[in-house]
Write an enzyme that holds these catalytic residues in place. Structure first.
Site, PDB file in Angstrom:
ATOM      1  N   HIS A 250       0.855  -1.191   0.000  1.00 29.24           N
ATOM      2  CA  HIS A 250       0.000   0.000   0.000  1.00 29.24           C
ATOM      3  C   HIS A 250       0.885   1.231   0.000  1.00 29.24           C
ATOM      4  O   HIS A 250       2.054   1.166   0.376  1.00 29.24           O
ATOM      5  CB  HIS A 250      -0.894   0.016   1.238  1.00 29.24           C
ATOM      6  CG  HIS A 250      -0.125  -0.218   2.504  1.00 29.24           C
ATOM      7  ND1 HIS A 250       0.062  -1.479   3.030  1.00 29.24           N
ATOM      8  CD2 HIS A 250       0.563   0.611   3.329  1.00 29.24           C
ATOM      9  CE1 HIS A 250       0.803  -1.408   4.114  1.00 29.24           C
ATOM     10  NE2 HIS A 250       1.131  -0.137   4.325  1.00 29.24           N
ATOM     11  N   ASP A 331       7.160  -5.401   3.520  1.00 28.91           N
ATOM     12  CA  ASP A 331       6.008  -5.213   4.409  1.00 28.91           C
ATOM     13  C   ASP A 331       4.756  -5.905   3.837  1.00 28.91           C
ATOM     14  O   ASP A 331       4.495  -5.831   2.635  1.00 28.91           O
ATOM     15  CB  ASP A 331       5.755  -3.699   4.544  1.00 28.91           C
ATOM     16  CG  ASP A 331       4.796  -3.364   5.660  1.00 28.91           C
ATOM     17  OD1 ASP A 331       5.069  -3.769   6.799  1.00 28.91           O
ATOM     18  OD2 ASP A 331       3.781  -2.692   5.386  1.00 28.91           O
ATOM     19  N   GLU A 360       7.939 -10.176   5.132  1.00 26.75           N
ATOM     20  CA  GLU A 360       7.257 -10.112   6.430  1.00 26.75           C
ATOM     21  C   GLU A 360       6.002 -10.970   6.340  1.00 26.75           C
ATOM     22  O   GLU A 360       4.958 -10.531   5.867  1.00 26.75           O
ATOM     23  CB  GLU A 360       6.858  -8.673   6.793  1.00 26.75           C
ATOM     24  CG  GLU A 360       6.336  -8.596   8.215  1.00 26.75           C
ATOM     25  CD  GLU A 360       5.073  -7.755   8.413  1.00 26.75           C
ATOM     26  OE1 GLU A 360       4.617  -7.651   9.549  1.00 26.75           O
ATOM     27  OE2 GLU A 360       4.535  -7.233   7.418  1.00 26.75           O
ATOM     28  N   HIS A 426       8.856  -3.804  16.449  1.00 29.90           N
ATOM     29  CA  HIS A 426       8.004  -2.622  16.621  1.00 29.90           C
ATOM     30  C   HIS A 426       6.520  -2.992  16.563  1.00 29.90           C
ATOM     31  O   HIS A 426       5.667  -2.150  16.795  1.00 29.90           O
ATOM     32  CB  HIS A 426       8.337  -1.608  15.520  1.00 29.90           C
ATOM     33  CG  HIS A 426       7.974  -2.105  14.157  1.00 29.90           C
ATOM     34  ND1 HIS A 426       8.514  -3.253  13.608  1.00 29.90           N
ATOM     35  CD2 HIS A 426       7.092  -1.637  13.243  1.00 29.90           C
ATOM     36  CE1 HIS A 426       7.975  -3.447  12.418  1.00 29.90           C
ATOM     37  NE2 HIS A 426       7.117  -2.489  12.168  1.00 29.90           N
ATOM     38  N   ASP A 427       6.211  -4.240  16.219  1.00 32.45           N
ATOM     39  CA  ASP A 427       4.817  -4.698  16.155  1.00 32.45           C
ATOM     40  C   ASP A 427       4.401  -5.531  17.367  1.00 32.45           C
ATOM     41  O   ASP A 427       3.261  -6.009  17.425  1.00 32.45           O
ATOM     42  CB  ASP A 427       4.602  -5.573  14.909  1.00 32.45           C
ATOM     43  CG  ASP A 427       4.505  -4.752  13.634  1.00 32.45           C
ATOM     44  OD1 ASP A 427       4.212  -3.543  13.710  1.00 32.45           O
ATOM     45  OD2 ASP A 427       4.737  -5.331  12.552  1.00 32.45           O
ATOM     46  N   ASP A 471       2.574  -2.083  20.520  1.00 35.99           N
ATOM     47  CA  ASP A 471       2.553  -0.858  19.737  1.00 35.99           C
ATOM     48  C   ASP A 471       1.452   0.069  20.262  1.00 35.99           C
ATOM     49  O   ASP A 471       0.314  -0.374  20.383  1.00 35.99           O
ATOM     50  CB  ASP A 471       2.304  -1.291  18.276  1.00 35.99           C
ATOM     51  CG  ASP A 471       1.731  -0.206  17.382  1.00 35.99           C
ATOM     52  OD1 ASP A 471       1.876   0.964  17.705  1.00 35.99           O
ATOM     53  OD2 ASP A 471       1.151  -0.578  16.336  1.00 35.99           O
ATOM     54  N   ARG A 475       7.756   1.380  21.269  1.00 37.99           N
ATOM     55  CA  ARG A 475       8.523   2.274  20.397  1.00 37.99           C
ATOM     56  C   ARG A 475       9.073   3.478  21.166  1.00 37.99           C
ATOM     57  O   ARG A 475       9.149   4.586  20.651  1.00 37.99           O
ATOM     58  CB  ARG A 475       7.623   2.736  19.235  1.00 37.99           C
ATOM     59  CG  ARG A 475       7.090   1.565  18.428  1.00 37.99           C
ATOM     60  CD  ARG A 475       6.026   1.957  17.406  1.00 37.99           C
ATOM     61  NE  ARG A 475       5.588   0.782  16.646  1.00 37.99           N
ATOM     62  CZ  ARG A 475       4.730   0.817  15.628  1.00 37.99           C
ATOM     63  NH1 ARG A 475       4.218   1.972  15.244  1.00 37.99           N
ATOM     64  NH2 ARG A 475       4.391  -0.290  14.995  1.00 37.99           N
TER      65      ARG A 475
HETATM   66  C1  ARE Z   1      -2.041   1.368  13.975  1.00 39.97           C
HETATM   67  C2  ARE Z   1      -2.032   1.293  15.482  1.00 39.97           C
HETATM   68  C3  ARE Z   1      -2.493  -0.065  15.952  1.00 39.97           C
HETATM   69  C4  ARE Z   1      -3.884  -0.359  15.407  1.00 39.97           C
HETATM   70  C5  ARE Z   1      -3.879  -0.185  13.880  1.00 39.97           C
HETATM   71  C6  ARE Z   1      -5.309  -0.257  13.372  1.00 39.97           C
HETATM   72  O1  ARE Z   1      -0.713   1.582  15.951  1.00 39.97           O
HETATM   73  O2  ARE Z   1      -2.491  -0.147  17.358  1.00 39.97           O
HETATM   74  O3  ARE Z   1      -4.242  -1.697  15.699  1.00 39.97           O
HETATM   75  O4  ARE Z   1      -3.333   1.099  13.513  1.00 39.97           O
HETATM   76  O5  ARE Z   1      -5.395   0.016  12.031  1.00 39.97           O
HETATM   77  C7  ARE Z   1       1.830   0.336  10.568  1.00 39.97           C
HETATM   78  C8  ARE Z   1       2.192   0.899  11.919  1.00 39.97           C
HETATM   79  C9  ARE Z   1       1.155   0.506  12.948  1.00 39.97           C
HETATM   80  C10 ARE Z   1      -0.229   0.927  12.481  1.00 39.97           C
HETATM   81  C11 ARE Z   1      -0.514   0.321  11.107  1.00 39.97           C
HETATM   82  C12 ARE Z   1      -1.833   0.808  10.531  1.00 39.97           C
HETATM   83  O6  ARE Z   1       3.470   0.410  12.300  1.00 39.97           O
HETATM   84  O7  ARE Z   1       1.459   1.155  14.176  1.00 39.97           O
HETATM   85  O8  ARE Z   1      -1.173   0.421  13.410  1.00 39.97           O
HETATM   86  O9  ARE Z   1       0.536   0.725  10.203  1.00 39.97           O
HETATM   87  O10 ARE Z   1      -1.807   2.174  10.442  1.00 39.97           O
HETATM   88  C13 ARE Z   1      -0.559  -8.193  10.242  1.00 39.97           C
HETATM   89  C14 ARE Z   1       0.064  -8.063   8.872  1.00 39.97           C
HETATM   90  C15 ARE Z   1       1.464  -7.515   8.963  1.00 39.97           C
HETATM   91  C16 ARE Z   1       1.475  -6.177   9.728  1.00 39.97           C
HETATM   92  C17 ARE Z   1       0.839  -6.415  11.078  1.00 39.97           C
HETATM   93  C18 ARE Z   1       0.750  -5.108  11.867  1.00 39.97           C
HETATM   94  O11 ARE Z   1       0.074  -9.339   8.248  1.00 39.97           O
HETATM   95  O12 ARE Z   1       1.958  -7.300   7.660  1.00 39.97           O
HETATM   96  O13 ARE Z   1      -0.489  -6.949  10.918  1.00 39.97           O
HETATM   97  N1  ARE Z   1       2.821  -5.629   9.880  1.00 39.97           N
HETATM   98  C19 ARE Z   1       3.366  -4.568   9.015  1.00 39.97           C
HETATM   99  C20 ARE Z   1       4.355  -3.661   9.762  1.00 39.97           C
HETATM  100  C21 ARE Z   1       3.578  -2.734  10.661  1.00 39.97           C
HETATM  101  C22 ARE Z   1       2.797  -1.756   9.797  1.00 39.97           C
HETATM  102  C23 ARE Z   1       2.108  -2.426   8.681  1.00 39.97           C
HETATM  103  C24 ARE Z   1       2.336  -3.740   8.363  1.00 39.97           C
HETATM  104  C25 ARE Z   1       1.319  -1.597   7.762  1.00 39.97           C
HETATM  105  O14 ARE Z   1       5.305  -4.417  10.409  1.00 39.97           O
HETATM  106  O15 ARE Z   1       4.382  -2.010  11.549  1.00 39.97           O
HETATM  107  O16 ARE Z   1       1.843  -1.072  10.626  1.00 39.97           O
HETATM  108  O17 ARE Z   1       2.226  -0.974   6.889  1.00 39.97           O
HETATM  109  C26 ARE Z   1      -1.162 -12.260  13.466  1.00 39.97           C
HETATM  110  C27 ARE Z   1      -1.478 -12.295  11.983  1.00 39.97           C
HETATM  111  C28 ARE Z   1      -0.583 -11.404  11.167  1.00 39.97           C
HETATM  112  C29 ARE Z   1      -0.634 -10.023  11.778  1.00 39.97           C
HETATM  113  C30 ARE Z   1      -0.085 -10.129  13.189  1.00 39.97           C
HETATM  114  C31 ARE Z   1      -0.001  -8.774  13.893  1.00 39.97           C
HETATM  115  O18 ARE Z   1      -0.204 -13.189  13.820  1.00 39.97           O
HETATM  116  O19 ARE Z   1      -1.395 -13.576  11.509  1.00 39.97           O
HETATM  117  O20 ARE Z   1      -1.009 -11.364   9.815  1.00 39.97           O
HETATM  118  O21 ARE Z   1       0.165  -9.151  10.989  1.00 39.97           O
HETATM  119  O22 ARE Z   1      -0.891 -10.986  13.961  1.00 39.97           O
HETATM  120  O23 ARE Z   1      -1.247  -8.223  14.030  1.00 39.97           O
END
Ligand code: ARE
Length: 580
Positions: A250, A331, A360, A426-427, A471, A475
């Site tokens: 995205h 990502d 990831e 950071h997640d 999170d 951080r």
């Molecule tokens: C923000 C808030 C969160 C809130 C969210 C709601 O901080 O508290 O829940 O918004 O929309 C980035 C930021 C985050 C931000 C998010 C959205 O770092 O702070 O959250 O954007 O604005 C899944 C995905 C995986 C993803 C995680 C977060 O599969 O790809 O969710 N990780 C990456 C990065 C993140 C980043 C994004 C994606 C978006 O590492 O930092 O977030 O670019 C299970 C599931 C997984 C899931 C995991 C965690 O195990 O199987 O699929 O990962 O849990 O939830």
């Protein structure tokens, strides 16, 4: 013999090319069912002349239900046909691609199986998954740039919080930047780090920068592209590689092409760059376009579109070829189409054949790890097992072994050797916080991470005992105030990293559980390379354990008392031993 439990699949994690000469074959059987398992292979075009080569397979892993056997071969003509033979007591059974044959007079396998053999059709070098070898020696360090160091206050966002006292919120800033990283590189050198993984550094509106505005530009609060180039050069001078975060699933809401669609609606030439469900675009209360999760600030990119693809592939090339970065962490890698990643790999490896491509993905990721897409994935299934066993006391040793062995078998071995093993990020909440601030448990988890196969990654500040829940609490700004740093923990990390770096067996050696019993809380495992044999005893239980060693050993580090061939390890202690 339980035939139903026996499993093998050609051209999968059960039969793959390890390198340009070697084929690995694995087979699964019911746990403790077999006395011996054999692989019989022959050239598929020359069966009648040469007959079969018979190799005894080695049991390399077990979980609560199954054993897994392994054999390897380097056939002269880089191909073979094969079948398996299983022996259990008086019983002998063979299995080919068609099914099972039970026959004690098994000698004439040629006749019996000539038509139904499994095949490894041909080992074509270009198809082999060859992850960069440097990753086997890598100690990664993850930096969230907004929170690591403020080296240039002139770049500060308009309003920043106090570095030492304020709490991280979803939308506040602290002023970290790239100069702040340059200023602290010696800290990483002292710790023994040789690769930094940066969460996004490109222009974006949030503190985490996952909502990209411009993929070709460093965020102005972090510095500029020239500074990024300097940072990479300075890292390289110090023997540190640099991996960036590619957020290609995205863009951000304020990404130029998306803004064009917001403004011009259906008339925008960028309308097919995204998945717009209806015009005009509305972000609130619910976006009417596809996004990451349900985040209106993150419209999903249409990576099938040729222009989007061309744009992102140029981004991928530029930061590797022109800025000098050494890898990409991808990502939300599993929501982007496979075809995009295939082309991405071509571009990145074309720019630097040694670049590391890390997806990831939090789950079993075999479809991305066959040589045409990623080198490795963030190994969250292993993370979770380590945390549940050592930190949360939720599973027993047998389950821990089973889960780790099952993951080891889930991928080709070269992928395991270059996996990215993190304990927090950071997640997630921070390691010490997950351990309820019990440093002994934290050290158990880290000791396992630092003596296991795959490259360990330390989340910034863990080495000084930083805490933080999920999170955004994980951080917090890096603790640079010496009085607030845990120096004992830092010395521990430094010593363990040094030990790993000095001993190939602990990074890249063979791995085998020696003890991991049902109901027990301690494990014993062995790592071996170049004739150096290490045994690690780790006690996640609250009582001391005494373990029989497989030979004579010296203590290298940790707390254990040796008495002849027995070693005692106290509650929540570990000991690393080296064979005499
Ligand atoms: C923000 C808030 C969160 C809130 C969210 C709601 O901080 O508290 O829940 O918004 O929309 C980035 C930021 C985050 C931000 C998010 C959205 O770092 O702070 O959250 O954007 O604005 C899944 C995905 C995986 C993803 C995680 C977060 O599969 O790809 O969710 N990780 C990456 C990065 C993140 C980043 C994004 C994606 C978006 O590492 O930092 O977030 O670019 C299970 C599931 C997984 C899931 C995991 C965690 O195990 O199987 O699929 O990962 O849990 O939830």
């Amino acid at each position: 013999m339980l035939l139903e439990a026996i499993y093998h699949r050609p051209k999968s994690n059960y039969a793959y090319a390890y390198d340009e000469k070697t084929i690995h074959i694995r087979v699964r059987t019911k746990r403790d069912d077999m006395d011996q398992v054999f692989l019989l292979h022959c050239d598929k075009y020359n069966l009648n002349e040469t007959g079969f080569t018979k190799v005894e397979m080695k049991k390399i892993a077990s979980d609560s239900l199954f054993d897994y056997y392994h054999a390897e071969a380097q056939p002269e003509f880089r191909r073979f046909a094969y079948l398996f033979q299983f022996i259990s007591g008086e019983e002998t059974v063979a299995m080919n691609e068609v099914g099972f044959v039970t026959d004690k007079e098994f000698d004439d396998a040629t006749v019996l199986f000539a038509t139904g053999l499994f095949e490894y059709p041909f080992l074509n070098a270009i198809d082999v998954n060859k992850p960069p070898q440097w990753v086997k020696d890598a100690i990664f360090y993850q930096i969230f740039p907004e929170r690591f160091g403020n080296g240039d206050p002139s770049l500060n966002p308009e309003k920043i919080e106090d570095w030492e006292t304020a709490k991280p919120e979803r939308d506040n800033f602290f002023g970290g930047d790239l100069q702040g990283v340059i200023d602290h590189l010696d800290h990483l050198v002292e710790l023994g780090i040789n690769c930094i993984y940066f969460t996004p550094i490109f222009e974006a509106t949030t503190n985490h920068k996952y909502d990209t505005v411009d993929y070709m530009k460093v965020d102005p609060h972090f510095g500029d592209n020239e500074l990024a180039k300097t940072l990479v050069a300075k890292c390289h001078e110090k023997g540190i590689k640099v991996m960036l975060d590619a957020v290609f699933n995205h863009s951000g809401y304020f990404f130029g092409p998306f803004q064009d669609v917001v403004k011009n609606g259906e008339a925008s030439k960028y309308k097919d760059w995204f998945y717009i469900r209806e015009f005009p675009i509305v972000a609130e209360p619910k976006p009417n376009y596809d996004t990451f999760a349900f985040t209106g600030q993150m419209p999903k990119l249409n990576t099938e579109h040729p222009e989007v693809k061309a744009y992102l592939l140029e981004v991928a090339r530029y930061w590797i070829a022109d800025i000098g970065c050494d890898g990409w962490r991808l990502d939300v890698a599993n929501e982007v189409d496979h075809q995009f990643w295939r082309e991405f790999r071509q571009v990145v490896k074309g720019a630097n054949p040694d670049a590391y491509i890390l997806g990831e993905i939090w789950h079993n990721s075999l479809p991305w790890l066959q040589g045409d897409q990623f080198d490795a994935v963030m190994n969250y299934p292993v993370t979770n097992s380590i945390l549940e066993f050592f930190c949360k006391d939720q599973i027993d040793a047998e389950e821990f072994m089973g889960r780790l062995d099952a993951m080891m078998l889930a991928y080709p071995q070269q992928v395991n050797e270059t996996a990215f093993n993190l304990l927090d990020s950071h997640d997630t909440a921070r390691l010490l916080t997950i351990c309820n601030e019990d440093k002994k448990r934290m050290k158990l988890a880290a000791t396992f991470q630092l003596t296991y196969m795959g490259a360990p990654c330390i989340y910034y500040g863990d080495e000084f005992g930083m805490t933080g829940g999920n999170d955004p609490d994980c951080r917090k700004p890096m603790v640079w105030n010496k009085e607030k740093q845990d120096h004992e923990l830092f010395d521990y990390y430094k010593e363990m990293i040094k030990l790993r770096k000095e001993n190939r067996a602990l990074r890249d050696g063979s791995f085998r559980f020696i003890e991991a019993a049902k109901g027990s809380k301690h494990i014993v495992f062995e790592r071996e390379a170049d004739g150096n044999r290490f045994v690690v005893v780790m006690n996640g239980g609250t009582e001391a354990v005494e373990v029989q060693m497989p030979g004579s050993f010296d203590v290298v580090t940790g707390n254990g008392t040796i008495d002849g061939e027995k070693v005692s390890v106290g509650a929540l202690e570990y000991v690393v031993l080296k064979g005499k």
